[in-house]
Structures are given as structure tokens and as C-alpha cells.
Scaffold this motif. Structure first.
Motif, short mmCIF file in Angstrom:
data_model
loop_
_atom_site.label_atom_id
_atom_site.label_comp_id
_atom_site.label_asym_id
_atom_site.label_seq_id
_atom_site.Cartn_x
_atom_site.Cartn_y
_atom_site.Cartn_z
N ASP A 83 0.81 -1.22 0.00
CA ASP A 83 0.00 0.00 0.00
C ASP A 83 0.84 1.27 0.00
O ASP A 83 0.32 2.36 0.27
CB ASP A 83 -0.92 0.01 1.23
N LEU A 84 2.13 1.15 -0.33
CA LEU A 84 2.99 2.33 -0.31
C LEU A 84 2.49 3.41 -1.28
O LEU A 84 2.68 4.60 -1.04
CB LEU A 84 4.43 1.93 -0.65
N LYS A 85 1.84 2.99 -2.35
CA LYS A 85 1.33 3.96 -3.34
C LYS A 85 0.26 4.87 -2.75
O LYS A 85 -0.06 5.92 -3.33
CB LYS A 85 0.78 3.23 -4.56
N ALA A 140 0.74 9.70 1.44
CA ALA A 140 0.48 11.08 1.04
C ALA A 140 1.66 11.98 1.41
O ALA A 140 2.41 11.71 2.36
CB ALA A 140 -0.78 11.59 1.71
N LYS A 141 1.79 13.07 0.68
CA LYS A 141 2.79 14.07 1.01
C LYS A 141 2.52 14.58 2.41
O LYS A 141 1.39 14.86 2.79
CB LYS A 141 2.74 15.22 -0.01
N PHE A 183 10.43 11.11 9.94
CA PHE A 183 10.66 11.70 8.62
C PHE A 183 9.31 12.10 8.03
O PHE A 183 8.29 11.46 8.27
CB PHE A 183 11.35 10.69 7.70
N ARG A 184 9.32 13.16 7.24
CA ARG A 184 8.11 13.66 6.59
C ARG A 184 8.23 13.43 5.08
O ARG A 184 9.23 13.79 4.47
CB ARG A 184 7.93 15.14 6.89
N VAL A 185 7.19 12.85 4.50
CA VAL A 185 7.19 12.58 3.06
C VAL A 185 7.12 13.90 2.29
O VAL A 185 6.24 14.73 2.54
CB VAL A 185 6.00 11.68 2.67
N VAL A 196 9.53 6.79 -2.72
CA VAL A 196 9.02 7.78 -1.78
C VAL A 196 10.20 8.55 -1.22
O VAL A 196 11.18 7.97 -0.76
CB VAL A 196 8.24 7.10 -0.63
N TYR A 197 10.12 9.87 -1.28
CA TYR A 197 11.17 10.75 -0.77
C TYR A 197 10.71 11.38 0.54
O TYR A 197 9.57 11.84 0.65
CB TYR A 197 11.48 11.86 -1.78
#
Length: 215
Positions: free
Chosen positions: A140-142, A145-146, A162-164, A210-211
Motif C-alpha cells: 500500500d505504499l502507493k 500522502a505528502k 521523517f516527513r514525506v 518515496v522521498y
């Protein structure tokens, strides 16, 4: 799979992930080879210019003794229901990046050739979307959300957040190796899994990246 190009070997950067994440396979596809855990020496945190870093604060130390980075042992992404132990990943004998074995599809792997999470640089965690055993840890990584929170617990009891900052889906044949694995002054985190349609052998043709940056 492809060997690590000479310039990347000299810089201790990994081979193109687009060629090694075929282990993120659909159910019924061949399982990847087992990961070689614990084969790499602990990552030593060094500030640009050569000053060792304090692994708790990320600041340069006055002492000349290198600091051994705290190792990630657990990953949590509450917004998508991920809670996983973290195993160590290195390079295969042919110079390609390891992925978790299919039987550990619900376990995330940390690539030890890059910095540890929380250190200055890009920490890279790799997980399967699906394996021959079914849905895997990053299925479910897709949906992430930012701005979503990613928490990593270390072997020293610290919890790092960490924040996306964004996501990217790329063709495996055009994987942005330097962008993902290359040097950065941020305390950055990258999560990688497979995505997209399947090729004739049952492997996804894309990677989802994902960054995130330290909160």
C-alpha cells in the motif's frame, strides 16, 4: 541484472535498482535470492570535510574517533498501516543490490552501502509490493500522502521521524540512481518498491520511490 558501473563502484554507490528490484514480483513469480545479512561493516558517519558526526544529534564531534551509526531496527508508517522489522541488505556477488527474500516479504531492508536513517545523506529502505506468497510490506505504499509521518526506531532506542516530501513512479529502465542514492546534505530517506504493470515474466515494470526528510 547489471553489474555496478566502475564510477559508482569507486564512489561506493549501488547498482541501478531498476535492474535488481525484480524480486518485487507478482504472486507466482520466482522468488529473489536470500539476502546476505550482516556482511557489511557498520556505516561510519562522517561530516563533509572529514569530521565525525555525533549519531544522536547529527552534529560534528570534536573527537577524532569515528562514530558508528545507530542501526534501524523497525519502520512504522501509521497512515498506511506499515509496521515492520528492518533487515540489513548489501550487494550480491555480481555487484547488484540485494532485496529481502520472498519469504520475508513483510520485512523491509536497509541498504547498508548508504547512510543509516537520520545520518546526513540518503538512507535507502527497500521492500516488496507482492511476492509469490502474496501481498508484501509495501503493498500500500502507493497510498502514502505528502506530509505523512515515517518513524524509524534504532538499536539505541531512539525514534526518528521523517516527513514525506514527494513520490515518483519510474520505469525500471530509467531508474534515477544518482537522485535516489547520490550524496545530499539533507538527512533524507528513500523508500523503494515495485509498481505498475507486469512484463512477460510476471515482474512489475516500474519502481515507486518515496522521498522523505528528517522532521
Amino acid at each position: 541484472m547489471s553489474r555496478l558501473p566502475a564510477p559508482f563502484r569507486r564512489a561506493a554507490l549501488p547498482v541501478l535498482v531498476c535492474l535488481v528490484l525484480t524480486g518485487c514480483s507478482s504472486a507466482g513469480a520466482d522468488a529473489p535470492s536470500a539476502a546476505r545479512q550482516g556482511a557489511e561493516a557498520p556505516y561510519t558517519a562522517v561530516e563533509p570535510g572529514g569530521s565525525p558526526l555525533d549519531t544522536a544529534s547529527g552534529e560534528a564531534k570534536a573527537s577524532g574517533t569515528p562514530a558508528v551509526a545507530a542501526r534501524p531496527i523497525r519502520l512504522s508508517i501509521p497512515s498506511i498501516g506499515v509496521d515492520s522489522a528492518v533487515m540489513r541488505l548489501g550487494l550480491n556477488p555480481d555487484g547488484t543490490v540485494e532485496v529481502p527474500p520472498a519469504e520475508k516479504g513483510m520485512t523491509v531492508g536497509w541498504y547498508t552501502g548508504n547512510p543509516a536513517p537520520g545520518e546526513r545523506g540518503a538512507a535507502v529502505l527497500i521492500g516488496h509490493n507482492d511476492t509469490r506468497f502474496g501481498k508484501a510490506v509495501f503493498h500500500d505504499l502507493k497510498k502514502i500522502a505528502k506530509g505523512a509521518d515515517i518513524a524509524i526506531r534504532t538499536d539505541r532506542g531512539a525514534e526518528l521521524h521523517f516527513r514525506v516530501t514527494g513520490t515518483e513512479t519510474v520505469d525500471k529502465q530509467a531508474f534515477p540512481t544518482e537522485k535516489v542514492y547520490g550524496a545530499t546534505n539533507e538527512r533524507a530517506l528513500r523508500l523503494i518498491t515495485c509498481d505498475g504493470a507486469f512484463d512477460a515474466e510476471g515482474h512489475p515494470v516500474d519502481n515507486l520511490i518515496v522521498y522523505a526528510t528528517r522532521s
